[in-house]
Design an enzyme around this catalytic site. Structure first.
Site, short mmCIF file in Angstrom:
data_model
loop_
_atom_site.label_atom_id
_atom_site.label_comp_id
_atom_site.label_asym_id
_atom_site.label_seq_id
_atom_site.Cartn_x
_atom_site.Cartn_y
_atom_site.Cartn_z
CD GLU A 114 8.60 -4.28 -6.31
OE1 GLU A 114 7.39 -4.39 -6.47
OE2 GLU A 114 9.11 -3.41 -5.58
CD1 TRP A 136 -2.28 -1.94 0.34
CD2 TRP A 136 -2.94 -1.17 2.35
NE1 TRP A 136 -3.35 -2.70 0.75
CE2 TRP A 136 -3.77 -2.25 1.97
CE3 TRP A 136 -3.16 -0.53 3.56
CZ2 TRP A 136 -4.81 -2.70 2.80
CZ3 TRP A 136 -4.20 -0.98 4.38
CH2 TRP A 136 -5.01 -2.05 3.99
CE LYS A 137 4.87 1.35 -4.22
NZ LYS A 137 5.65 1.81 -5.34
CG HIS A 142 9.97 -1.06 -2.09
ND1 HIS A 142 10.08 0.18 -2.70
CD2 HIS A 142 9.00 -1.73 -2.75
CE1 HIS A 142 9.19 0.25 -3.67
NE2 HIS A 142 8.52 -0.90 -3.72
N GLY A 153 1.79 -2.48 -6.15
CA GLY A 153 1.82 -1.17 -5.51
C GLY A 153 0.51 -0.44 -5.66
P1 PGA Z 1 3.61 -0.21 -8.57
O1 PGA Z 1 4.61 -0.45 -7.34
O2 PGA Z 1 2.76 -1.44 -8.67
O3 PGA Z 1 2.85 1.02 -8.19
O4 PGA Z 1 4.47 -0.02 -9.77
C1 PGA Z 1 5.19 -1.68 -7.10
C2 PGA Z 1 6.13 -1.58 -5.94
O5 PGA Z 1 6.86 -0.57 -5.86
O6 PGA Z 1 6.16 -2.47 -5.08
#
Ligand code: PGA
Length: 248
Positions: free
Chosen positions: A161, A7-8, A91, A231
């Site tokens: 990623e 969810w950041k 991350h 994300g």
């Molecule tokens: P995103 O992010 O799906 O918004 O590209 C993925 C992540 O940074 O884990």
């Protein structure tokens, strides 16, 4: 498959968090996909304490410290006590804020010491024609696992990623299924060198970077990955629902 939501800091209010948790529980039962919710730290305690539901919870990071006089740090012990069973580590957004390979390795050790399953994020900044990006992935994996015991190495989930693919949309065609298959194979090859015996065959390898309802199926098909780290699309109830259903 395994769907890990990151969810950041997109989700900042309790009502949205609650809705996403409820929807995820329903979706995991309906689709049988394993769902892990990487919530901002304060929400872990609110939703994960004594959790016995169909979803699991992850922290988005843990402190490299072991607690004590470190104001503001969220330690692995505290995250585990709050009910999370996983944590993201390394991350790219944390690396950009100062997490070196050495710090990432320390954080892995802290997580494992408190029985949190680490989801170790690795990824190159950009692609080059000489294949130097492959060396970046090898270095990130090697330095992260270097100090760990053989047994600890078998407990880690890897999330590939690539930085150039994060935060875009499915319409940008960020990575093709063939390129992804190649990277999954390469990561497994490096892991085979780092893990004992044939255990690397069982390591869960995820892909993350602009996974959305429109591309998740194509990315899953034949790419050799075991799931996704999502994300922005995981922080929106409608988008996340469609994404999980599209994978089924
Ligand atoms: P995103 O992010 O799906 O918004 O590209 C993925 C992540 O940074 O884990």
């Amino acid at each position: 498959m395994l769907i890990a939501a990151n969810w950041k800091a997109y989700v900042e209010d309790f009502a949205t968090a609650k809705k996403l948790v409820e929807v995820s529980k329903k979706l995991s039962k309906e689709t049988k996909h394993q769902i892990i919710l990487g919530t901002p730290a304060p929400f872990i305690g609110a939703f994960a304490h004594k959790n016995t539901s169909s979803v699991a919870f992850a922290s988005q990071d843990v402190s490299a410290s072991i607690g004590g006089a470190v104001t503001g740090e969220v330690t692995a012990a505290a995250v585990a006590a709050a009910g999370a069973t996983y944590t993201l580590i390394g991350h790219s957004e944390r690396r950009a804020m100062g997490d070196t390979d050495a710090v990432v390795a320390e954080k892995l050790a802290r997580a494992l010491a408190h029985n949190l399953i680490p989801i170790l994020c690795v990824g190159e900044k950009e692609r080059d024609d000489d294949g130097r990006y492959l060396a970046t992935i090898r270095e990130e994996l090697t330095s992260a696992l270097d100090a760990l015991t053989s047994r600890e190495r078998t407990q880690i989930i890897i999330a590939y990623e690539p930085l150039w693919a994060i935060g875009k949309t499915a319409a940008d065609n960020v990575i093709g299924a063939n390129d992804l298959a190649e990277m999954a194979l390469y990561i497994r090859k490096v892991l085979a060198e780092l893990l004992p015996g044939k255990s690397s065959a069982k390591t869960v390898v995820l892909y993350g970077g602009s996974v959305e309802p429109g591309n998740i199926r194509a990315l899953a098909g034949g790419s050799g990955i075991d799931g996704f780290l999502i994300g922005h699309a995981s922080a929106n109830v409608a988008m996340f629902t469609t994404l999980v259903r599209n994978l089924s």
